[in-house]
Structure formats: C-alpha cells, structure tokens
Motif scaffolding. Structure first.
Motif, PDB file in Angstrom:
ATOM      1  N   LYS A 167      10.941   2.160  48.189  1.00 37.49           N
ATOM      2  CA  LYS A 167      11.672   1.173  47.398  1.00 37.49           C
ATOM      3  C   LYS A 167      10.761   0.716  46.274  1.00 37.49           C
ATOM      4  O   LYS A 167       9.605   0.371  46.502  1.00 37.49           O
ATOM      5  N   GLN A 168      11.275   0.713  45.068  1.00 35.21           N
ATOM      6  CA  GLN A 168      10.517   0.187  43.938  1.00 35.21           C
ATOM      7  C   GLN A 168      10.926  -1.259  43.746  1.00 35.21           C
ATOM      8  O   GLN A 168      12.074  -1.544  43.392  1.00 35.21           O
ATOM      9  N   SER A 169      10.013  -2.180  44.013  1.00 28.64           N
ATOM     10  CA  SER A 169      10.318  -3.606  43.904  1.00 28.64           C
ATOM     11  C   SER A 169      10.552  -4.015  42.462  1.00 28.64           C
ATOM     12  O   SER A 169      11.453  -4.788  42.168  1.00 28.64           O
ATOM     13  N   PHE A 170       9.715  -3.533  41.569  1.00 28.08           N
ATOM     14  CA  PHE A 170       9.896  -3.774  40.150  1.00 28.08           C
ATOM     15  C   PHE A 170       9.071  -2.788  39.365  1.00 28.08           C
ATOM     16  O   PHE A 170       8.173  -2.149  39.895  1.00 28.08           O
ATOM     17  N   SER A 171       9.399  -2.651  38.099  1.00 25.54           N
ATOM     18  CA  SER A 171       8.639  -1.800  37.175  1.00 25.54           C
ATOM     19  C   SER A 171       8.639  -2.528  35.835  1.00 25.54           C
ATOM     20  O   SER A 171       9.678  -2.721  35.235  1.00 25.54           O
ATOM     21  N   LYS A 172       7.463  -2.907  35.396  1.00 27.16           N
ATOM     22  CA  LYS A 172       7.352  -3.628  34.132  1.00 27.16           C
ATOM     23  C   LYS A 172       7.186  -2.644  33.001  1.00 27.16           C
ATOM     24  O   LYS A 172       6.445  -1.683  33.099  1.00 27.16           O
ATOM     25  N   LYS A 173       7.866  -2.898  31.926  1.00 30.81           N
ATOM     26  CA  LYS A 173       7.747  -2.078  30.723  1.00 30.81           C
ATOM     27  C   LYS A 173       6.956  -2.820  29.650  1.00 30.81           C
ATOM     28  O   LYS A 173       6.450  -2.225  28.728  1.00 30.81           O
ATOM     29  N   GLN A 174       6.881  -4.147  29.776  1.00 33.14           N
ATOM     30  CA  GLN A 174       6.221  -4.946  28.758  1.00 33.14           C
ATOM     31  C   GLN A 174       4.756  -5.160  29.101  1.00 33.14           C
ATOM     32  O   GLN A 174       4.411  -5.501  30.226  1.00 33.14           O
ATOM     33  N   LEU A 175       3.896  -4.963  28.104  1.00 35.36           N
ATOM     34  CA  LEU A 175       2.468  -5.187  28.271  1.00 35.36           C
ATOM     35  C   LEU A 175       2.153  -6.655  28.050  1.00 35.36           C
ATOM     36  O   LEU A 175       2.795  -7.313  27.219  1.00 35.36           O
ATOM     37  N   PRO A 176       1.174  -7.187  28.760  1.00 34.29           N
ATOM     38  CA  PRO A 176       0.795  -8.596  28.518  1.00 34.29           C
ATOM     39  C   PRO A 176       0.045  -8.710  27.188  1.00 34.29           C
ATOM     40  O   PRO A 176      -0.917  -7.994  26.947  1.00 34.29           O
ATOM     41  N   LEU A 177       0.510  -9.564  26.319  1.00 37.64           N
ATOM     42  CA  LEU A 177      -0.122  -9.720  24.992  1.00 37.64           C
ATOM     43  C   LEU A 177      -0.835 -11.051  24.896  1.00 37.64           C
ATOM     44  O   LEU A 177      -0.465 -12.037  25.364  1.00 37.64           O
TER      45      LEU A 177
END
Length: 151
Positions: free
Chosen positions: A141-151
C-alpha cells in the motif's frame, strides 16, 4: 541563487503547472512579463525541467508497484553503462538510482499485476548478462507520494 519570488513561483507551479502566466503572476504579485522572464530563466537554468500530467496508475490497470534491488556481476563502467542504457528503454521502469550498500541499483517498477512483473523480470530485466542478483520488494500500500519539493 533563488530569491523569494522565484521560490513563490516554483511553489505555485508545483501545485498547479497549468496555471496561466497571468494568474501565476498575480498570485506572486508580479506583472506578466517579469513573471514570464523568471519562468524562462528557471527553465534555462534547468531548475524547471518539464511540465507533466499526474496520471492515476490504477486507472490504467497498473496495480503493482515494486522496488527492485539489483547487483551487477562486475563493478565496471561498461557493465554499469550497459545496465543503465538497457533499463532506461524499459517503460515499466519509472526510476533508476545508483545506491550504496550491498546492491548497485534501486529500480522503481510498475506493472499490471504480479504475473506481469514476473514476466518482466524474467524476460526483460533478468536477460541482461551483467546482472548478478535481483531482489524485489512489492509495495502493499502506498500511503502517500509527494510530488512537491520543499522550498
């Protein structure tokens, strides 16, 4: 070095890349022309490397995500080049990373089901003579996947 406006611009583009230049400029308190200039500059500096549509893999019947650890049979430039050139052509391989430790590479692979993953490993990946070992970890199960980098 990125200034505050560049960071705001990148943050806005990461959350909505299809935003018009005019809406984008307004969201960061710039006029259209300077905003567009900043975008072009960020593209030329290879900070913005592309614009992509986020597609739901399950909608395309791609239901299995696997991380495969790969050890090459020899630690040589030619073996690494052969491996990297081969896996880059495989559409089911989403990412290829050189890693440290007991394995040489980590691959992120997507497949329709476990049977198609097995076929992929046996016929497309495992057929390379430079591979000594493949160890697969199936994502339950993939709990989440972030596409945005922390800026």
């Amino acid at each position: 070095m990125l200034d505050k406006k560049d960071q705001q611009l990148l943050t806005a583009l990461q959350s909505q890349a299809r935003m018009s230049v005019s809406d984008l400029a307004s969201s960061i308190n710039l006029s259209d022309t300077p905003c567009l200039r900043r975008i072009k500059k960020l593209e030329q500096e290879n900070i913005i490397t592309g614009y992509h549509a986020a597609i739901n893999p399950k909608a395309l019947n791609l239901n299995v995500l696997v991380y495969a650890f790969v050890r090459l049979s020899q630690n040589s430039v030619s073996a690494a080049e052969q491996f990297e050139q081969h896996v880059e052509k495989l559409p089911h391989v989403l990412e290829c990373c050189v890693i440290s430790g007991s394995y040489d590479y980590l691959l992120k692979i997507i497949a329709h089901d476990l049977e198609s993953y097995e076929t992929f490993v046996k016929h497309q990946l495992g057929s390379l003579s430079c591979i000594a070992n493949i160890e697969s970890t199936v994502v339950l199960k993939q709990s989440f996947s972030k596409k945005q980098l922390p800026l």
